[in-house]
Design a protein around this motif. Structure first.
Motif, PDB file in Angstrom:
ATOM      1  N   PHE C 263       0.821  -1.208   0.000  1.00 50.20           N
ATOM      2  CA  PHE C 263       0.000   0.000   0.000  1.00 50.20           C
ATOM      3  C   PHE C 263       0.853   1.255   0.000  1.00 50.20           C
ATOM      4  O   PHE C 263       0.502   2.255  -0.609  1.00 50.20           O
ATOM      5  CB  PHE C 263      -0.954  -0.005   1.189  1.00 50.20           C
ATOM      6  CG  PHE C 263      -2.067  -0.954   0.975  1.00 50.20           C
ATOM      7  CD1 PHE C 263      -3.114  -0.607   0.134  1.00 50.20           C
ATOM      8  CD2 PHE C 263      -2.029  -2.210   1.520  1.00 50.20           C
ATOM      9  CE1 PHE C 263      -4.121  -1.492  -0.124  1.00 50.20           C
ATOM     10  CE2 PHE C 263      -3.040  -3.100   1.277  1.00 50.20           C
ATOM     11  CZ  PHE C 263      -4.089  -2.759   0.445  1.00 50.20           C
ATOM     12  N   LEU C 266       1.884   1.720  -3.502  1.00 54.66           N
ATOM     13  CA  LEU C 266       0.792   2.301  -4.288  1.00 54.66           C
ATOM     14  C   LEU C 266       0.637   3.775  -3.951  1.00 54.66           C
ATOM     15  O   LEU C 266       0.438   4.604  -4.840  1.00 54.66           O
ATOM     16  CB  LEU C 266      -0.516   1.576  -3.981  1.00 54.66           C
ATOM     17  CG  LEU C 266      -0.718   0.253  -4.704  1.00 54.66           C
ATOM     18  CD1 LEU C 266      -2.046  -0.355  -4.328  1.00 54.66           C
ATOM     19  CD2 LEU C 266      -0.659   0.466  -6.205  1.00 54.66           C
ATOM     20  N   GLU C 267       0.762   4.090  -2.658  1.00 52.48           N
ATOM     21  CA  GLU C 267       0.582   5.476  -2.257  1.00 52.48           C
ATOM     22  C   GLU C 267       1.636   6.361  -2.911  1.00 52.48           C
ATOM     23  O   GLU C 267       1.327   7.457  -3.375  1.00 52.48           O
ATOM     24  CB  GLU C 267       0.667   5.568  -0.739  1.00 52.48           C
ATOM     25  CG  GLU C 267       0.090   6.853  -0.207  1.00 52.48           C
ATOM     26  CD  GLU C 267      -0.010   6.837   1.306  1.00 52.48           C
ATOM     27  OE1 GLU C 267      -0.958   6.228   1.812  1.00 52.48           O
ATOM     28  OE2 GLU C 267       0.866   7.410   1.963  1.00 52.48           O
ATOM     29  N   VAL C 270       0.626   6.848  -6.446  1.00 52.55           N
ATOM     30  CA  VAL C 270      -0.484   7.800  -6.509  1.00 52.55           C
ATOM     31  C   VAL C 270       0.047   9.213  -6.332  1.00 52.55           C
ATOM     32  O   VAL C 270      -0.361  10.140  -7.038  1.00 52.55           O
ATOM     33  CB  VAL C 270      -1.535   7.469  -5.431  1.00 52.55           C
ATOM     34  CG1 VAL C 270      -2.561   8.568  -5.343  1.00 52.55           C
ATOM     35  CG2 VAL C 270      -2.201   6.147  -5.742  1.00 52.55           C
ATOM     36  N   VAL C 273       1.443  10.345  -9.570  1.00 53.20           N
ATOM     37  CA  VAL C 273       0.432  10.575 -10.600  1.00 53.20           C
ATOM     38  C   VAL C 273      -0.413  11.798 -10.287  1.00 53.20           C
ATOM     39  O   VAL C 273      -0.631  12.666 -11.138  1.00 53.20           O
ATOM     40  CB  VAL C 273      -0.466   9.335 -10.757  1.00 53.20           C
ATOM     41  CG1 VAL C 273      -1.639   9.644 -11.653  1.00 53.20           C
ATOM     42  CG2 VAL C 273       0.330   8.190 -11.313  1.00 53.20           C
ATOM     43  N   GLY C 313     -13.395   3.564   6.317  1.00 50.54           N
ATOM     44  CA  GLY C 313     -13.143   3.377   4.893  1.00 50.54           C
ATOM     45  C   GLY C 313     -13.425   4.612   4.065  1.00 50.54           C
ATOM     46  O   GLY C 313     -13.265   4.604   2.856  1.00 50.54           O
ATOM     47  N   MET C 314     -13.862   5.692   4.735  1.00 47.69           N
ATOM     48  CA  MET C 314     -14.119   6.928   4.002  1.00 47.69           C
ATOM     49  C   MET C 314     -12.846   7.417   3.324  1.00 47.69           C
ATOM     50  O   MET C 314     -12.845   7.804   2.165  1.00 47.69           O
ATOM     51  CB  MET C 314     -14.592   7.982   5.015  1.00 47.69           C
ATOM     52  CG  MET C 314     -15.134   9.221   4.392  1.00 47.69           C
ATOM     53  SD  MET C 314     -16.610   8.845   3.473  1.00 47.69           S
ATOM     54  CE  MET C 314     -17.011  10.475   2.905  1.00 47.69           C
ATOM     55  N   PRO C 316      -9.840   5.875   2.323  1.00 50.85           N
ATOM     56  CA  PRO C 316      -9.392   5.237   1.082  1.00 50.85           C
ATOM     57  C   PRO C 316     -10.364   5.450  -0.068  1.00 50.85           C
ATOM     58  O   PRO C 316      -9.952   5.542  -1.226  1.00 50.85           O
ATOM     59  CB  PRO C 316      -9.288   3.751   1.450  1.00 50.85           C
ATOM     60  CG  PRO C 316      -9.845   3.612   2.790  1.00 50.85           C
ATOM     61  CD  PRO C 316      -9.891   4.929   3.432  1.00 50.85           C
ATOM     62  N   PHE C 317     -11.642   5.565   0.262  1.00 45.93           N
ATOM     63  CA  PHE C 317     -12.636   5.773  -0.795  1.00 45.93           C
ATOM     64  C   PHE C 317     -12.373   7.091  -1.511  1.00 45.93           C
ATOM     65  O   PHE C 317     -12.286   7.159  -2.737  1.00 45.93           O
ATOM     66  CB  PHE C 317     -14.045   5.763  -0.198  1.00 45.93           C
ATOM     67  CG  PHE C 317     -15.128   5.825  -1.231  1.00 45.93           C
ATOM     68  CD1 PHE C 317     -15.514   4.674  -1.894  1.00 45.93           C
ATOM     69  CD2 PHE C 317     -15.737   7.018  -1.556  1.00 45.93           C
ATOM     70  CE1 PHE C 317     -16.501   4.717  -2.864  1.00 45.93           C
ATOM     71  CE2 PHE C 317     -16.716   7.072  -2.524  1.00 45.93           C
ATOM     72  CZ  PHE C 317     -17.102   5.918  -3.175  1.00 45.93           C
ATOM     73  N   PHE C 319      -9.657   8.776  -1.443  1.00 39.17           N
ATOM     74  CA  PHE C 319      -8.330   8.643  -2.042  1.00 39.17           C
ATOM     75  C   PHE C 319      -8.455   8.059  -3.455  1.00 39.17           C
ATOM     76  O   PHE C 319      -7.946   8.613  -4.430  1.00 39.17           O
ATOM     77  CB  PHE C 319      -7.516   7.704  -1.141  1.00 39.17           C
ATOM     78  CG  PHE C 319      -6.050   7.716  -1.392  1.00 39.17           C
ATOM     79  CD1 PHE C 319      -5.289   8.816  -1.071  1.00 39.17           C
ATOM     80  CD2 PHE C 319      -5.422   6.604  -1.926  1.00 39.17           C
ATOM     81  CE1 PHE C 319      -3.928   8.818  -1.278  1.00 39.17           C
ATOM     82  CE2 PHE C 319      -4.067   6.593  -2.138  1.00 39.17           C
ATOM     83  CZ  PHE C 319      -3.319   7.710  -1.812  1.00 39.17           C
ATOM     84  N   GLY C 320      -9.170   6.926  -3.545  1.00 38.27           N
ATOM     85  CA  GLY C 320      -9.377   6.282  -4.845  1.00 38.27           C
ATOM     86  C   GLY C 320     -10.136   7.185  -5.798  1.00 38.27           C
ATOM     87  O   GLY C 320      -9.792   7.311  -6.968  1.00 38.27           O
ATOM     88  N   LEU C 321     -11.162   7.848  -5.266  1.00 42.08           N
ATOM     89  CA  LEU C 321     -11.998   8.704  -6.108  1.00 42.08           C
ATOM     90  C   LEU C 321     -11.160   9.835  -6.704  1.00 42.08           C
ATOM     91  O   LEU C 321     -11.224  10.106  -7.910  1.00 42.08           O
ATOM     92  CB  LEU C 321     -13.142   9.278  -5.264  1.00 42.08           C
ATOM     93  CG  LEU C 321     -14.160  10.104  -6.042  1.00 42.08           C
ATOM     94  CD1 LEU C 321     -14.946   9.205  -6.976  1.00 42.08           C
ATOM     95  CD2 LEU C 321     -15.094  10.834  -5.111  1.00 42.08           C
ATOM     96  N   LEU C 323      -7.967   9.928  -7.148  1.00 37.63           N
ATOM     97  CA  LEU C 323      -7.031   9.360  -8.126  1.00 37.63           C
ATOM     98  C   LEU C 323      -7.708   9.193  -9.482  1.00 37.63           C
ATOM     99  O   LEU C 323      -7.191   9.614 -10.519  1.00 37.63           O
ATOM    100  CB  LEU C 323      -6.520   8.012  -7.609  1.00 37.63           C
ATOM    101  CG  LEU C 323      -5.666   7.206  -8.568  1.00 37.63           C
ATOM    102  CD1 LEU C 323      -4.407   7.965  -8.910  1.00 37.63           C
ATOM    103  CD2 LEU C 323      -5.300   5.855  -7.961  1.00 37.63           C
ATOM    104  N   VAL C 324      -8.900   8.592  -9.465  1.00 36.21           N
ATOM    105  CA  VAL C 324      -9.619   8.361 -10.716  1.00 36.21           C
ATOM    106  C   VAL C 324      -9.963   9.693 -11.393  1.00 36.21           C
ATOM    107  O   VAL C 324      -9.747   9.880 -12.585  1.00 36.21           O
ATOM    108  CB  VAL C 324     -10.902   7.548 -10.451  1.00 36.21           C
ATOM    109  CG1 VAL C 324     -11.765   7.503 -11.684  1.00 36.21           C
ATOM    110  CG2 VAL C 324     -10.541   6.140  -9.996  1.00 36.21           C
TER     111      VAL C 324
END
Lengths: 286, 252, 369
Positions: C263, C266-267, C270, C273, C313-314, C316-317, C319-321, C323-324
């Motif tokens: 992780f 990945l971080e 991220v 990016v 989990g808020m 990482p959510f 975080f992913g959002l 990134l996308v």
């Protein structure tokens, strides 16, 4: 053997997407997790029949896969591969934490009740010897075989399957030939997600369901690479080999090796024969 | 003693003989052109010379040295530079940076002096830039100096690629279809430049080209290939009148 | 709009493109140097961590952003650097002819940590030279998993999951690894690393790296030794990340393998990016993002209804959002957006949106036989 089949199924999902869109989907494990949770919802929460629940979950995942492609991947279509991979990683994050937020799913661990018993049964007549296998494992193996056969036939013998291969090689040319590339891509994501869901449902009795079960998807990389990214039979064989290697490493090597055995194999394969067992050697043309 | 010599050059790709027993010699200071229908193995010969492919058979000598087994990155410092059929520039870099990469084979700095950017490093860097400016002047690229390649039109990219090859100060330059994708005017410019490269800079030119107008304007000798084999050889006029060549291009 | 007239080769080589750079970066430097005198201890700690992460980001940027070799395993180098530093300065190493295990001073241990990580970079970089793109990413990923397992199983050295205590360092009586002194140490090293990276990027090797990123074949034909430049890039990148790891060891004070998992890799990716791939600014912006996101969310939570705010989990959510969203709408990340804003004001009032418009792209397979 059965764990190998699960790897094979997840690897199959990777390979499907890679073959058709040249995207490596880092969220394949998460798709599997979503599929398993859907099945759990239908079977255990809503109390449906196992088969109906499983079918419904696979069906739903087909649409979710489709949806994921439309929302997340279509905007980056044609961008460098790396950006697309990052999008799938981002989606993985979202799926993992998103599933934890849905009421009823949460971060706990669940089990699905299945019609298969975990008792062993002998496959061959007693006079020949004994080959004991549990029904659960047998169900995994049979399902894998059927799925692979269907997918293989689909890719080599149907128009849509061939269109998918074409669009992966050259998007622009595929457009010109009248292939609806975007729709094809969404389709392939749907199929891949459905395969992932099947893997998730089959895996559920063995490892139980929780939001981090998607990490098993990472184990499918070695399987896919070993088989040669982009080869359907390769993914299956690769998955089986990785499963066997892991089991053997668990038996014969000190603890800790079991976790990394698959990756050590992966590194060796990449160094020695990057195209895998069944892949084609490639090089850029100038 | 010829300047560049290929003897019995051959390569197989999984049973297909892409180049099959090709012999030719290039004299210093001339423009040597290879023509032939698509798939005749012209670009493959270029890839053999720049050592991207290993030849299955045969021998290549350049300037008195056997280059059949030289590693691909050493080719440039021996004095052979090339361009590519489908332009292989560094898309996300400026024209200037692209040309400076062409100087790479002349830089002998080590990583530590680069990290510290020592004064001697600075001096060699400026020397490289002077050389690059000469090429920019020669090809009239001043206007595009700072532009990123990805924002440039196709015709300009072709010229930049030619410039990058020239920055290596080659003795032999390989041009892979220099006029493909160019309009009439740009092709004309290209033909002048090739002539200048040959006459003013004294660089030997080996070229693959389809445009017969350009070929007859600049070439001294022409080699015709078909299916990896040599079909004809001679001056542009001879080759154009050769019945075998006409047959290969037009069919029976 | 400012036009630059170049009259000297030095102008192309110089780090600052025009005098404005001296003002803006000079001011920035003044602010960060003055920061410990007016900020509270907590913020100084955060800033220190920012510098450490930014340094790791610069390391990965050199590899992923400039050489085009995407590594999914940089946490491994980070971890190797951290553990090397911890072992050298805290437990010490038994050497021949010496009775007690030798404890190294940080001026030696930190370079050693960087060198160890660089060697690890070479160890993974050389075997995978032939690989590119996704295969390389997967190989580095596997490598990182193996390293992670080694860190947790090699208990005689790393203490496994029990964790390893990192001693604080002292110069005389002042503690170096806390508060303002540590802040300046990290800042100084970060500035040094950035200056070296800039130097590298205006030198032949740096250009060769970019050449490899854009076209390996033609780089090779221009005389770039692919194997050598790629190995150099791997070693440098891993070394810088390892140095950041060494600082991180002191920042944490306590190491366990959980700090260096996939992780973290990945971080870091991220970070690169979202910050803006292919620019050193991006590494800094990315580090700010990675650090500020949890803080920002914590503040945001106070204003949200408890039902949402309490959901695990808020983070990482989001975080992913992000990134996308960044990849979809701003492929060059925060730095890309920054350039656009800057450009907008420079060109005011004639800014054209089309200046940065992307061409419609079609993917073409490179799998051709």
């Amino acid at each position: 053997m059965s764990i190998g089949c699960i790897y094979a199924l997840v690897a199959l999902g990777f390979v499907l997407i890679y073959k058709a869109t040249e995207v490596v989907n880092f969220a394949q494990g998460e798709l599997m997790m979503l599929g398993a949770f859907l099945a759990y919802t239908f079977i255990s929460i809503l109390g449906w029949n196992y088969w109906a629940g499983a079918a419904a979950a696979i069906f739903c995942m087909f649409f979710i896969g489709n949806f994921v492609d439309r929302i997340f991947l279509r905007p980056v279509l044609g961008q460098p591969q790396f950006s697309i991979v990052m999008v799938t990683i981002g989606f993985g994050y979202m799926a993992r934490s998103g599933a934890g937020m849905i009421p009823g799913w949460g971060t706990e661990t669940y089990a699905i009740s299945t019609p298969f018993s975990s008792e062993g049964m002998n496959l061959v007549p007693e006079s020949v010897g004994s080959l004991v296998i549990s029904q659960t494992d047998l169900s995994v193996i049979i399902a894998t075989v059927i799925l692979c056969a269907v997918l293989y036939a689909f890719f080599t013998h149907t128009r849509l399957g061939i269109a998918m291969q074409a669009s992966s090689q050259n998007q622009l040319a595929a457009y010109y030939m009248g292939i609806p590339v975007k729709a094809v891509f969404s389709m392939i994501w749907g199929i891949s997600a459905a395969v992932a869901a099947a893997a998730g449902i089959l895996l559920a009795p063995t490892t139980l369901i929780d939001t981090s079960m998607g990490f098993i998807g990472l184990k499918a990389f070695p399987a896919a690479v070993l088989g040669g990214f982009g080869s359907i039979p390769g993914a299956v064989v690769g998955g089986l080999i990785i499963g066997i290697i892991e089991t053997l490493a668990g038996f014969y090597l000190p603890p800790g090796f079991k976790n990394v055995a698959a990756y050590v194999v992966l590194l060796v394969v990449l160094v020695v024969r990057p195209q895998g067992l069944f892949g084609q050697k490639t090089g850029k043309r100038v | 003693m010829s300047f560049f010599k290929a003897e019995n050059l051959a390569i197989n790709f999984g049973g297909v003989k892409a180049v099959d027993g090709v012999n030719f010699e290039i004299n210093k200071g001339e423009c040597f052109t290879i023509i032939g229908p698509n798939g005749a193995g012209k670009t493959t010969i270029f890839n053999l010379i720049s050592r991207i492919y290993d030849s299955t058979e045969g021998k290549m000598t350049f300037d008195g040295q056997d280059i059949t087994k030289v590693p691909p990155h050493a080719i440039a410092s021996l004095g052979i530079a090339r361009t590519f059929q489908n332009i292989e520039l560094f898309e996300h870099a400026s024209v200037l940076q692209n040309l400076l990469v062409g100087r790479h084979c002349h830089s002998k700095t080590n990583i530590f002096s680069e990290l510290a950017f020592t004064p001697s490093m600075r001096r060699t860097e400026i020397a490289h830039r002077e050389k690059v400016e000469e090429v920019i002047d020669f090809l009239d690229l001043q206007h595009y100096r700072e532009s990123l390649i990805m924002n440039l039109p196709y015709g300009v990219r072709k010229v930049v690629e030619l410039g990058r090859a020239l920055c290596t100060e080659p003795k032999l330059i390989l041009l892979d279809e220099p006029s493909s994708g160019l309009n009439v005017e740009e092709t004309q410019d290209m033909s002048f430049w090739i002539d200048d490269i040959k006459k003013d800079l004294g660089i030997t030119v080996l070229m693959v080209e389809h445009d017969m107008g350009l070929v007859s304007e600049v070439s001294d000798q022409v080699l015709v290939l078909n299916y990896g084999r040599m079909l004809a050889f001679g001056s542009p006029q001879d080759v154009q009148n050769d019945p075998e060549v006409i047959k290969a291009y037009l069919g029976e | 709009m400012r036009f630059l007239f170049k009259t000297d080769y030095d102008q192309d080589i110089r780090i600052a493109k025009h005098s404005g750079y001296y003002w803006s970066y000079g001011l920035l430097l003044l602010i960060v140097i003055a920061a410990p005198y007016f900020l509270e201890g907590y913020y100084i700690g955060q800033m220190t961590q920012l510098y450490i992460i930014a340094m790791a980001g610069v390391g990965l940027m050199l590899l992923a952003g400039y050489t085009g070799l995407v590594s999914l395993g940089h946490a491994a180098f980070f971890g190797i650097g951290a553990y090397t530093e911890a072992v050298l300065t805290s437990n010490g190493v038994p050497l021949p002819f010496v009775e007690e295990p030798v404890i190294f001073p940080f001026v030696i241990s930190m370079p050693l940590a960087a060198i160890f990580a660089a060697l690890a970079g070479v160890a993974i970089g050389v075997p995978v030279l032939r690989l590119t793109g996704i295969y390389l990413a997967i190989a580095t990923f596997a490598f990182a998993l193996v390293i992670e397992e080694i860190l947790s199983r090699w208990e005689s050295v790393t203490n496994g999951y029990t964790g390893l205590l990192v001693e604080s360092l002292y110069i005389g009586d002042t503690e170096l690894t806390d508060g303002a002194p540590f802040y300046f140490l990290c800042l100084g090293l970060l500035v040094l690393v950035i200056l070296m990276s800039i130097n590298l990027l205006r030198s032949p090797t740096g250009r060769a790296m970019m050449a490899i990123r854009d076209s390996e074949v033609s780089a090779q034909s221009m005389g770039v030794n692919l194997a050598r430049v790629k190995t150099t890039a791997f070693a440098l990148s891993a070394g810088i990340t390892g140095l950041a790891g060494a600082l991180f060891a002191h920042k944490l004070g306590f190491l366990s393998p959980e700090s260096f998992t996939v992780f973290q890799s990945l971080e870091l990716l991220v970070l690169v990016v979202v910050g803006g791939i292919g620019s050193l600014h991006g590494a800094i912006f990315g580090a700010i993002f990675v650090l500020a996101l949890p803080q920002g969310l914590a503040i945001l939570k106070d204003y949200l209804p408890t039902a949402i705010a309490e959901t695990p989990g808020m983070e990482p959510f989001i975080f992913g959002l992000i990134l996308v969203l960044v990849i979809i709408f701003e492929p060059y990340g925060i730095y890309g957006r920054w350039l656009k804003i800057k450009h907008y004001f420079q060109m005011f009032p004639v800014y054209k949106k089309a200046t940065f418009k992307r061409q419609k792209a079609y993917m073409k397979s490179e799998r051709l036989k």
